[in-house]
Motif scaffolding. Structure first.
Motif, PDB file in Angstrom:
ATOM      1  N   ILE A  44      -3.110   0.125  -6.238  1.00  0.00           N
ATOM      2  CA  ILE A  44      -2.066   0.794  -7.009  1.00  0.00           C
ATOM      3  C   ILE A  44      -1.828   0.055  -8.322  1.00  0.00           C
ATOM      4  N   GLN A  45      -1.847  -1.277  -8.289  1.00  0.00           N
ATOM      5  CA  GLN A  45      -1.685  -2.038  -9.523  1.00  0.00           C
ATOM      6  C   GLN A  45      -2.766  -1.667 -10.526  1.00  0.00           C
ATOM      7  N   ASN A  46      -4.025  -1.589 -10.079  1.00  0.00           N
ATOM      8  CA  ASN A  46      -5.116  -1.226 -10.979  1.00  0.00           C
ATOM      9  C   ASN A  46      -4.917   0.170 -11.559  1.00  0.00           C
ATOM     10  N   SER A  47      -4.415   1.086 -10.733  1.00  0.00           N
ATOM     11  CA  SER A  47      -4.190   2.451 -11.207  1.00  0.00           C
ATOM     12  C   SER A  47      -3.068   2.500 -12.237  1.00  0.00           C
ATOM     13  N   LEU A  48      -1.987   1.757 -11.996  1.00  0.00           N
ATOM     14  CA  LEU A  48      -0.903   1.708 -12.979  1.00  0.00           C
ATOM     15  C   LEU A  48      -1.392   1.102 -14.290  1.00  0.00           C
ATOM     16  N   ASP A  49      -2.256   0.104 -14.192  1.00  0.00           N
ATOM     17  CA  ASP A  49      -2.828  -0.495 -15.405  1.00  0.00           C
ATOM     18  C   ASP A  49      -3.628   0.528 -16.213  1.00  0.00           C
ATOM     19  N   ALA A  50      -4.232   1.475 -15.514  1.00  0.00           N
ATOM     20  CA  ALA A  50      -5.116   2.447 -16.167  1.00  0.00           C
ATOM     21  C   ALA A  50      -4.400   3.744 -16.508  1.00  0.00           C
ATOM     22  N   GLY A  51      -3.061   3.758 -16.448  1.00  0.00           N
ATOM     23  CA  GLY A  51      -2.315   4.980 -16.756  1.00  0.00           C
ATOM     24  C   GLY A  51      -2.669   5.542 -18.116  1.00  0.00           C
ATOM     25  N   ALA A  52      -2.821   6.854 -18.178  1.00  0.00           N
ATOM     26  CA  ALA A  52      -3.245   7.495 -19.428  1.00  0.00           C
ATOM     27  C   ALA A  52      -2.154   7.443 -20.486  1.00  0.00           C
ATOM     28  N   THR A  53      -0.895   7.588 -20.068  1.00  0.00           N
ATOM     29  CA  THR A  53       0.229   7.541 -20.995  1.00  0.00           C
ATOM     30  C   THR A  53       1.373   6.776 -20.343  1.00  0.00           C
ATOM     31  N   ASP A  54       2.377   6.417 -21.165  1.00  0.00           N
ATOM     32  CA  ASP A  54       3.553   5.746 -20.627  1.00  0.00           C
ATOM     33  C   ASP A  54       4.582   6.754 -20.117  1.00  0.00           C
ATOM     34  N   GLN A  55       4.387   8.031 -20.421  1.00  0.00           N
ATOM     35  CA  GLN A  55       5.358   9.057 -20.044  1.00  0.00           C
ATOM     36  C   GLN A  55       5.019   9.735 -18.717  1.00  0.00           C
ATOM     37  N   ASP A  56       3.748   9.987 -18.487  1.00  0.00           N
ATOM     38  CA  ASP A  56       3.341  10.734 -17.301  1.00  0.00           C
ATOM     39  C   ASP A  56       3.146   9.809 -16.110  1.00  0.00           C
ATOM     40  N   PRO A  57       3.529  10.277 -14.907  1.00  0.00           N
ATOM     41  CA  PRO A  57       3.375   9.428 -13.721  1.00  0.00           C
ATOM     42  C   PRO A  57       1.910   9.268 -13.329  1.00  0.00           C
ATOM     43  N   VAL A  58       1.624   8.173 -12.671  1.00  0.00           N
ATOM     44  CA  VAL A  58       0.319   7.940 -12.054  1.00  0.00           C
ATOM     45  C   VAL A  58       0.429   8.351 -10.599  1.00  0.00           C
ATOM     46  N   ARG A  59      -0.572   9.093 -10.133  1.00  0.00           N
ATOM     47  CA  ARG A  59      -0.590   9.517  -8.725  1.00  0.00           C
ATOM     48  C   ARG A  59      -1.767   8.836  -8.029  1.00  0.00           C
ATOM     49  N   VAL A  60      -1.474   8.183  -6.908  1.00  0.00           N
ATOM     50  CA  VAL A  60      -2.510   7.489  -6.135  1.00  0.00           C
ATOM     51  C   VAL A  60      -2.544   8.098  -4.740  1.00  0.00           C
ATOM     52  N   SER A  61      -3.723   8.551  -4.334  1.00  0.00           N
ATOM     53  CA  SER A  61      -3.890   9.215  -3.047  1.00  0.00           C
ATOM     54  C   SER A  61      -4.765   8.366  -2.128  1.00  0.00           C
ATOM     55  N   PHE A  62      -4.281   8.147  -0.903  1.00  0.00           N
ATOM     56  CA  PHE A  62      -5.048   7.459   0.134  1.00  0.00           C
ATOM     57  C   PHE A  62      -5.464   8.496   1.173  1.00  0.00           C
ATOM     58  N   GLU A  63      -6.766   8.655   1.347  1.00  0.00           N
ATOM     59  CA  GLU A  63      -7.281   9.707   2.228  1.00  0.00           C
ATOM     60  C   GLU A  63      -8.276   9.105   3.212  1.00  0.00           C
ATOM     61  N   LEU A  64      -8.063   9.345   4.502  1.00  0.00           N
ATOM     62  CA  LEU A  64      -8.909   8.789   5.562  1.00  0.00           C
ATOM     63  C   LEU A  64      -9.694   9.909   6.233  1.00  0.00           C
ATOM     64  N   ARG A  65     -11.026   9.798   6.218  1.00  0.00           N
ATOM     65  CA  ARG A  65     -11.878  10.832   6.797  1.00  0.00           C
ATOM     66  C   ARG A  65     -13.061  10.174   7.524  1.00  0.00           C
ATOM     67  N   ARG A  66     -13.586  10.885   8.505  1.00  0.00           N
ATOM     68  CA  ARG A  66     -14.758  10.418   9.255  1.00  0.00           C
ATOM     69  C   ARG A  66     -16.008  10.979   8.582  1.00  0.00           C
ATOM     70  N   VAL A  67     -16.987  10.099   8.317  1.00  0.00           N
ATOM     71  CA  VAL A  67     -18.160  10.476   7.527  1.00  0.00           C
ATOM     72  C   VAL A  67     -19.421  10.064   8.271  1.00  0.00           C
ATOM     73  N   SER A  68     -20.429  10.906   8.226  1.00  0.00           N
ATOM     74  CA  SER A  68     -21.732  10.581   8.801  1.00  0.00           C
ATOM     75  C   SER A  68     -22.434   9.554   7.925  1.00  0.00           C
ATOM     76  N   THR A  69     -23.005   8.533   8.541  1.00  0.00           N
ATOM     77  CA  THR A  69     -23.713   7.508   7.764  1.00  0.00           C
ATOM     78  C   THR A  69     -24.963   8.076   7.075  1.00  0.00           C
ATOM     79  N   LYS A  70     -25.436   9.243   7.539  1.00  0.00           N
ATOM     80  CA  LYS A  70     -26.584   9.873   6.890  1.00  0.00           C
ATOM     81  C   LYS A  70     -26.270  10.263   5.454  1.00  0.00           C
TER      82      LYS A  70
END
Length: 634
Positions: A44-70
């Motif tokens: 989240i710190q890295n994402s806040l550092d990379a914010g496009a503007t000082d006015q618009d919020p930064v949105r960070v999404s954490f998504e957990l999914r099961r994936v085939s190693t193939k």
């Protein structure tokens, strides 16, 4: 667009460099911190550092999914490198980490955590060797480097270690779109250990997903599908894919990540700068300014550790001070004598991430937040933080003792000015079973006396009112000794009109017994207050506000009960005084309201208390003389 089959993990030749083992020094900075907190805090710190503007919020999404190693690009070559690294690391500390990585790569499926940010700039620059200091090159191949300007939170570039550390496969993928480039760039990084390749050449510990046919430079994949269980990236920002998320079984709904985000970025979320989302097969959640309060109050751990700081943030009169050449800082204070202890002062700078907690020897229960958000002071404070960004150094090569002492002094002085109960005392009362009877099954809903009943005391409005009410009390220094307690226990006369006798202290029908007043004639039944509270203690806090004729009691029981509480003055030696004293007024303090309590002489009547719920009681006596609290023996 080249197909993914044209790319593989390449581990550069070691040349004259020494052996690089399976332990990553960058990961050592996160020792002692929960994995979920490290992931949430650094990403989240890295994402806040990379914010496009000082006015618009930064949105960070954490998504957990099961994936085939193939579906993992370059998985076959990666497995071979893992085998070779494990063989070379035999007998070394950290070998188990390499075994875990190989086992994960050989599994049919992995739990993959994607951390995606939006409202950010993406990873600018190229991956080419001529552009080694670009954000893209630094994140994927750099060490010990971070941007030196802007409102960034990071200084050392150790955030890139979090992904591989959190991955059982010790491998992560990055996917990014830059605001000035429509292409989707994919990068892969695997951190293993030095090993020999099939031709017997020593390879370095870190490998990168790059064009297989090219040996003179790096060329990352572009515009290729990646791990199809996740939606493709369609707007500027960056995705991080953690292969084999280590906390997937322990935190399947990602609530530990959510709680870590709250604890570290409370102010950024509340002020609308940050939105955090979670998505798992078990369900989804969103954390933003509209529900931060309900999130805090619905979690027992967050209510205890973070909610008081949220209430501090709602301070209507924060202290603002300007430091020459560095800009303004603000101090937000919440005082609450119902807290078990002082929680100290959170410190933070421009990214609005918690850095440290200042503590001062002020015997008062409070929580406070110091925010140093102006650009000049933010940069100076960032320069004196260690890699973990968890304190401001007062000594050592990266330190500024004068600045840190100045900030601590400012906080200390303002706390002393605002916290009017700094000299109140806490008293432990033993023998509680003799002054309050036990009431089985008593619940908050059934209490009619001794507890606020008007409104929810945990609501935003009430919390603000309570905070201001507490701040109105000023205390003169006093000392107080522990004292014994007893119940004034009424006896009911028998039907034949004969005089009654004193009831038993511990309940149950029985015969008369001796007391200090001697035997009393006649027969009687015991009154209602005959149930016995199990042995234990109750915490009683008392003080006399300055220029006031009343005292304030704060009574916190460890068992739900109801009964009468008797008080008596104490002399300077701690013994009870015999002169006349009586209560003339008694109220329960409910925010800014006073609710009348029944009383007689020196006894508060029909007082009901609930386990763990503090009661603030205002008591006025028939004289203006200051008295210490005691209990009159029955």
């Amino acid at each position: 667009m080249r197909p993914l089959s044209d790319y593989s993990f390449k581990f550069p030749a070691a040349g004259l460099s020494g052996y690089e083992g399976p332990n990553d020094s960058g990961e050592e900075h996160f020792t002692g911190r929960a994995l979920s907190e490290s992931v949430a805090r650094e990403c989240i710190q890295n994402s806040l550092d990379a914010g496009a503007t000082d006015q618009d919020p930064v949105r960070v999404s954490f998504e957990l999914r099961r994936v085939s190693t193939k579906e993992i690009p370059g998985i076959d070559g990666l497995r071979e490198a893992m085998k070779a690294a494990l063989l070379e690391a035999e007998g070394l500390q950290g070998q188990g980490r390499l075994q875990t990585a190989l086992d994960a790569a050989n599994a049919s499926h992995l739990w993959v955590l994607r951390i995606a940010d939006y409202g950010t700039r993406g990873l600018a620059g190229s991956e080419r060797r001529r552009d080694q200091k670009s954000p893209l090159s630094i994140l994927t191949r750099g060490h010990g480097a971070s941007s030196s300007h802007g409102g960034r939170g990071g200084s050392f570039g150790i955030g890139s270690s979090v992904g591989p550390m959190a991955a059982e496969a010790s491998t992560v993928f990055y996917r990014t779109i830059r605001r000035d480039d429509d292409h989707v760039v994919v990068a892969g990084v695997s951190r293993l250990a030095s090993h020999y390749d099939a031709d017997g050449e020593m390879r370095r510990r870190e490998g990168y997903l790059t064009l297989s046919a090219r040996d003179d430079d790096f060329e990352y994949p572009r515009d290729v599908p990646l791990l199809t269980n996740f939606a493709p990236r369609a707007e500027p920002g960056t995705d991080i894919f953690v292969l084999g998320y280590r906390d997937a079984a322990r935190d399947p709904d990602l609530t530990m990540v959510r709680d870590a985000a709250v604890a570290n970025f409370l102010v950024a979320i509340d002020r609308g700068h940050l939105v955090v989302e979670g998505s798992t097969p078990a369900g989804d959640w969103t954390l933003d300014a509209s529900n931060i309060y309900s999130t805090l109050t619905s979690s027992e751990s967050l209510s205890a550790a973070v909610l008081p700081f949220y209430r501090a943030l709602k301070d209507e009169t924060p202290v603002v001070k300007s430091f020459d050449g560095l800009g303004e800082v603000s101090l937000h204070i919440y005082e609450d004598d119902t807290l078990e202890r002082s929680l100290g002062t959170w410190t933070m700078r421009k990214p609005l991430m918690k850095i440290d907690t200042f503590t001062h020897r002020i015997p008062c229960s409070y929580a406070a937040i110091l925010i140093c958000a102006d650009q000049a002071i933010n940069e100076r404070l960032r320069e004196i933080e260690p890699p973990e960004h968890n304190r401001w150094n007062e000594q050592g090569p990266r330190s500024d003792r004068a600045l840190v002492q100045k900030l601590k002094g400012f906080v200390r002085e303002e706390l002393r000015a605002r916290l009017h109960m700094s000299t109140s005392n806490a008293t432990k009362i033993s023998g509680l079973e003799r002054f309050l009877p036990a009431v089985a099954g008593l619940s908050a809903a059934g209490v009619s006396h001794g507890r606020p009943t008007g409104g929810d005391p945990t609501s935003e409005e009430s919390s603000s009112r309570v905070g201001r009410a507490v701040a109105t009390y000023k205390v003169d220094p006093t000392s107080q000794r522990p004292f014994k307690v007893s119940v004034r226990q009424p006896a009911i006369s028998s039907s034949d009109g004969q005089a009654g006798i004193k009831g038993k202290d511990v309940g149950g029908n029985g015969t008369a017994r001796k007391s200090r007043g001697g035997d009393l004639d006649g027969s009687a039944e015991h009154g209602d207050g005959t149930s016995r509270l199990p042995a234990g203690s109750i915490k009683l806090r008392s003080f006399t506000p300055a220029e006031a004729s009343h005292s304030v009691l704060i009574l916190t029981p460890n068992v739900s009960a109801e009964g009468d509480l008797t008080l008596a003055p104490l002399g300077r030696t701690g013994s009870e005084e015999e002169h006349e004293l009586r209560i003339t007024r008694a109220h329960l303090i409910d925010g800014l309201e006073l609710r009348p309590l029944e009383f007689a002489d020196m006894t508060l009547k029909n007082l009901a208390v609930v386990e763990g719920v503090p009661n603030r009681i205002e008591v006025e006596f028939n004289t203006h003389r200051k008295y210490r609290l005691g209990v009159k023996h029955g």
